[in-house]
Design a protein around this motif. Structure first.
Motif, PDB file in Angstrom:
ATOM      1  N   GLY A 176       2.382  -8.222   4.318  1.00 20.71           N
ATOM      2  CA  GLY A 176       1.147  -8.003   4.542  1.00 20.71           C
ATOM      3  C   GLY A 176       0.370  -8.658   3.128  1.00 20.71           C
ATOM      4  N   PRO A 177      -0.872  -8.183   3.020  1.00 22.65           N
ATOM      5  CA  PRO A 177      -1.665  -8.794   2.014  1.00 22.65           C
ATOM      6  C   PRO A 177      -1.126  -8.531   0.509  1.00 22.65           C
ATOM      7  CG  PRO A 177      -3.005  -7.430   3.393  1.00 22.65           C
ATOM      8  CD  PRO A 177      -1.717  -7.350   3.906  1.00 22.65           C
ATOM      9  N   TRP A 178      -0.288  -7.333   0.531  1.00 25.17           N
ATOM     10  CA  TRP A 178      -0.017  -7.053  -0.970  1.00 25.17           C
ATOM     11  C   TRP A 178       1.278  -7.916  -1.566  1.00 25.17           C
ATOM     12  CZ3 TRP A 178       0.493  -2.602   2.011  1.00 25.17           C
ATOM     13  CH2 TRP A 178       1.802  -2.562   2.904  1.00 25.17           C
ATOM     14  N   LYS A 179       2.055  -8.724  -0.470  1.00 28.44           N
ATOM     15  CA  LYS A 179       3.135  -9.494  -0.738  1.00 28.44           C
ATOM     16  C   LYS A 179       2.770 -10.340  -2.189  1.00 28.44           C
ATOM     17  CE  LYS A 179       7.488 -11.535   0.865  1.00 28.44           C
ATOM     18  NZ  LYS A 179       7.999 -12.269   1.900  1.00 28.44           N
ATOM     19  N   ARG A 180       2.071 -11.328  -1.957  1.00 32.21           N
ATOM     20  CA  ARG A 180       1.840 -12.334  -3.358  1.00 32.21           C
ATOM     21  C   ARG A 180       0.310 -12.678  -3.165  1.00 32.21           C
ATOM     22  NH1 ARG A 180       5.942 -13.265  -6.715  1.00 32.21           N
ATOM     23  NH2 ARG A 180       7.961 -12.956  -6.159  1.00 32.21           N
ATOM     24  N   PRO A 181      -0.489 -11.828  -3.417  1.00 29.58           N
ATOM     25  CA  PRO A 181      -2.062 -12.188  -3.345  1.00 29.58           C
ATOM     26  C   PRO A 181      -2.281 -12.956  -4.570  1.00 29.58           C
ATOM     27  CG  PRO A 181      -1.929  -9.875  -3.818  1.00 29.58           C
ATOM     28  CD  PRO A 181      -0.352 -10.250  -3.478  1.00 29.58           C
ATOM     29  N   SER A 182      -3.347 -13.835  -4.405  1.00 32.52           N
ATOM     30  CA  SER A 182      -4.025 -14.366  -5.787  1.00 32.52           C
ATOM     31  C   SER A 182      -5.114 -13.397  -6.017  1.00 32.52           C
ATOM     32  CB  SER A 182      -4.670 -15.738  -5.208  1.00 32.52           C
ATOM     33  OG  SER A 182      -5.568 -15.581  -4.322  1.00 32.52           O
ATOM     34  N   TRP A 183      -5.440 -13.323  -7.314  1.00 30.78           N
ATOM     35  CA  TRP A 183      -6.763 -12.804  -7.713  1.00 30.78           C
ATOM     36  C   TRP A 183      -7.727 -12.884  -7.005  1.00 30.78           C
ATOM     37  CZ3 TRP A 183      -6.044  -8.571 -10.301  1.00 30.78           C
ATOM     38  CH2 TRP A 183      -5.153  -8.412 -11.342  1.00 30.78           C
ATOM     39  N   PRO A 184      -8.278 -14.222  -6.350  1.00 28.66           N
ATOM     40  CA  PRO A 184      -9.458 -13.975  -5.332  1.00 28.66           C
ATOM     41  C   PRO A 184      -9.156 -13.259  -4.016  1.00 28.66           C
ATOM     42  CG  PRO A 184      -9.158 -16.077  -6.412  1.00 28.66           C
ATOM     43  CD  PRO A 184      -8.051 -15.464  -6.739  1.00 28.66           C
ATOM     44  N   ALA A 185      -7.748 -13.341  -3.723  1.00 26.57           N
ATOM     45  CA  ALA A 185      -7.662 -12.815  -2.398  1.00 26.57           C
ATOM     46  C   ALA A 185      -7.624 -10.915  -2.765  1.00 26.57           C
ATOM     47  CB  ALA A 185      -6.312 -12.995  -2.138  1.00 26.57           C
ATOM     48  N   ILE A 186      -7.470 -10.661  -3.855  1.00 26.44           N
ATOM     49  CA  ILE A 186      -7.339  -9.196  -4.288  1.00 26.44           C
ATOM     50  C   ILE A 186      -9.016  -8.952  -4.130  1.00 26.44           C
ATOM     51  CG2 ILE A 186      -7.124  -7.502  -6.044  1.00 26.44           C
ATOM     52  CD1 ILE A 186      -4.555  -8.909  -6.669  1.00 26.44           C
ATOM     53  N   ALA A 187      -9.627  -9.635  -4.708  1.00 23.24           N
ATOM     54  CA  ALA A 187     -11.099  -9.177  -4.949  1.00 23.24           C
ATOM     55  C   ALA A 187     -11.618  -9.213  -3.674  1.00 23.24           C
ATOM     56  CB  ALA A 187     -11.908 -10.290  -5.980  1.00 23.24           C
ATOM     57  N   SER A 188     -11.395 -10.014  -2.537  1.00 27.07           N
ATOM     58  CA  SER A 188     -11.912 -10.285  -1.643  1.00 27.07           C
ATOM     59  C   SER A 188     -11.445  -9.058  -0.257  1.00 27.07           C
ATOM     60  CB  SER A 188     -12.148 -11.722  -0.942  1.00 27.07           C
ATOM     61  OG  SER A 188     -10.665 -11.921  -0.608  1.00 27.07           O
ATOM     62  N   SER A 189     -10.367  -8.486  -0.917  1.00 28.80           N
ATOM     63  CA  SER A 189      -9.515  -7.649  -0.017  1.00 28.80           C
ATOM     64  C   SER A 189     -10.241  -6.174   0.153  1.00 28.80           C
ATOM     65  CB  SER A 189      -7.990  -7.793  -0.101  1.00 28.80           C
ATOM     66  OG  SER A 189      -7.953  -7.040  -1.129  1.00 28.80           O
ATOM     67  N   PHE A 190     -11.002  -5.845  -0.477  1.00 26.83           N
ATOM     68  CA  PHE A 190     -11.526  -4.472  -0.573  1.00 26.83           C
ATOM     69  C   PHE A 190     -11.751  -4.051   0.714  1.00 26.83           C
ATOM     70  CE2 PHE A 190     -12.004  -5.758  -4.974  1.00 26.83           C
ATOM     71  CZ  PHE A 190     -11.453  -4.513  -5.586  1.00 26.83           C
ATOM     72  N   GLY A 191     -11.323  -2.906   1.185  1.00 24.33           N
ATOM     73  CA  GLY A 191     -11.751  -2.422   2.507  1.00 24.33           C
ATOM     74  C   GLY A 191     -10.813  -2.933   3.671  1.00 24.33           C
ATOM     75  N   ARG A 192      -9.936  -3.744   3.432  1.00 26.21           N
ATOM     76  CA  ARG A 192      -8.927  -4.041   4.241  1.00 26.21           C
ATOM     77  C   ARG A 192      -7.662  -3.398   4.247  1.00 26.21           C
ATOM     78  NH1 ARG A 192      -8.920 -10.868   3.523  1.00 26.21           N
ATOM     79  NH2 ARG A 192     -10.926 -11.134   3.960  1.00 26.21           N
ATOM     80  N   ALA A 193      -6.827  -3.575   5.294  1.00 27.91           N
ATOM     81  CA  ALA A 193      -5.709  -2.847   5.505  1.00 27.91           C
ATOM     82  C   ALA A 193      -4.392  -3.692   5.358  1.00 27.91           C
ATOM     83  CB  ALA A 193      -5.698  -2.007   6.785  1.00 27.91           C
ATOM     84  N   ALA A 194      -3.432  -2.912   4.758  1.00 29.44           N
ATOM     85  CA  ALA A 194      -2.156  -3.563   4.806  1.00 29.44           C
ATOM     86  C   ALA A 194      -1.186  -2.846   5.774  1.00 29.44           C
ATOM     87  CB  ALA A 194      -1.489  -3.568   3.460  1.00 29.44           C
ATOM     88  N   ARG A 195      -0.148  -3.643   6.223  1.00 27.90           N
ATOM     89  CA  ARG A 195       0.772  -2.871   7.235  1.00 27.90           C
ATOM     90  C   ARG A 195       2.300  -3.147   6.859  1.00 27.90           C
ATOM     91  NH1 ARG A 195       0.336  -0.803  12.321  1.00 27.90           N
ATOM     92  NH2 ARG A 195       1.880  -1.329  13.648  1.00 27.90           N
ATOM     93  N   ASP A 196       2.966  -2.261   6.868  1.00 27.87           N
ATOM     94  CA  ASP A 196       4.376  -2.295   6.697  1.00 27.87           C
ATOM     95  C   ASP A 196       5.253  -1.501   7.278  1.00 27.87           C
ATOM     96  OD1 ASP A 196       6.729  -2.945   5.585  1.00 27.87           O
ATOM     97  OD2 ASP A 196       5.958  -2.902   3.416  1.00 27.87           O
ATOM     98  N   THR A 197       6.423  -1.434   7.282  1.00 28.05           N
ATOM     99  CA  THR A 197       7.133  -0.415   8.228  1.00 28.05           C
ATOM    100  C   THR A 197       8.101   0.465   7.091  1.00 28.05           C
ATOM    101  OG1 THR A 197       7.776  -1.888   9.885  1.00 28.05           O
ATOM    102  CG2 THR A 197       9.329  -0.281   9.825  1.00 28.05           C
ATOM    103  N   GLN A 198       8.091   1.747   7.371  1.00 28.30           N
ATOM    104  CA  GLN A 198       9.070   2.658   6.194  1.00 28.30           C
ATOM    105  C   GLN A 198      10.417   2.571   6.742  1.00 28.30           C
ATOM    106  OE1 GLN A 198       8.864   6.847   7.045  1.00 28.30           O
ATOM    107  NE2 GLN A 198      10.254   6.898   4.996  1.00 28.30           N
ATOM    108  N   ASP A 199      11.344   1.716   5.891  1.00 29.24           N
ATOM    109  CA  ASP A 199      12.632   1.370   6.348  1.00 29.24           C
ATOM    110  C   ASP A 199      13.511   2.071   5.258  1.00 29.24           C
ATOM    111  OD1 ASP A 199      12.021  -0.337   4.217  1.00 29.24           O
ATOM    112  OD2 ASP A 199      12.487  -2.070   5.342  1.00 29.24           O
ATOM    113  N   GLY A 200      12.962   2.953   4.384  1.00 28.74           N
ATOM    114  CA  GLY A 200      13.596   3.710   3.527  1.00 28.74           C
ATOM    115  C   GLY A 200      13.159   4.917   3.269  1.00 28.74           C
ATOM    116  N   PRO A 201      13.744   5.964   2.424  1.00 29.12           N
ATOM    117  CA  PRO A 201      13.269   7.338   1.877  1.00 29.12           C
ATOM    118  C   PRO A 201      11.844   7.153   1.324  1.00 29.12           C
ATOM    119  CG  PRO A 201      14.810   6.465   0.513  1.00 29.12           C
ATOM    120  CD  PRO A 201      15.202   5.512   1.475  1.00 29.12           C
ATOM    121  N   LEU A 202      10.866   7.969   1.797  1.00 26.31           N
ATOM    122  CA  LEU A 202       9.656   8.030   1.085  1.00 26.31           C
ATOM    123  C   LEU A 202       9.542   9.560   0.863  1.00 26.31           C
ATOM    124  CD1 LEU A 202       7.142   6.717  -0.161  1.00 26.31           C
ATOM    125  CD2 LEU A 202       6.072   7.054   2.428  1.00 26.31           C
ATOM    126  N   TYR A 203       9.328   9.900  -0.538  1.00 25.63           N
ATOM    127  CA  TYR A 203       9.269  11.421  -0.825  1.00 25.63           C
ATOM    128  C   TYR A 203      10.456  12.005  -0.147  1.00 25.63           C
ATOM    129  CZ  TYR A 203       4.664   9.972  -2.392  1.00 25.63           C
ATOM    130  OH  TYR A 203       3.745   9.371  -3.200  1.00 25.63           O
TER     131      TYR A 203
END
Length: 116
Positions: free
Chosen positions: A51-78
């Protein structure tokens, strides 16, 4: 730290008096250790970054407000074991670095952002 999945970077970019104010994670302690603990929790829960958080550039981060990221929970979380379920998260962590990058002229203010 997040993008490269290297928690040691936290020691370089966070001071001992850093305080994390996340309402969903009131257990996070101060300083680099607290931030590394928090981000490490997500590294363990989502072991294959996509998803978008893997290796974004600074312009991509600045323009990504309000967008969503998707991933799969494949390990323990809390206290939840790996579910194999995909999640979509709308949001972004900002540690006042964006303000510094704006002052340096590397990113611009997102459209509609309030100015102080």
């Amino acid at each position: 730290m997040c993008n490269g999945r290297n928690l040691a970077v936290g020691d370089e970019i966070f001071t001992e008096d850093n305080v994390y104010h996340g309402p969903a994670s009131p257990w996070v302690g101060p300083g680099p250790c607290g931030v590394k603990q928090l981000i490490g929790t997500y590294h363990r829960g989502f072991r294959t970054p996509v998803g978008p958080w893997k290796r974004p550039s600074w312009p991509a981060i600045a323009s990504s407000f309000g967008r969503a990221a998707r991933d799969t929970q494949d390990g323990p979380l809390y206290a939840i074991g790996a579910t194999g379920r995909s999640v979509t998260v709308a949001g972004i962590w900002i540690f006042r670095v964006v303000g510094m990058m704006q002052q340096l002229g590397l990113v611009s203010e997102p459209a509609g952002a309030a100015t102080n």
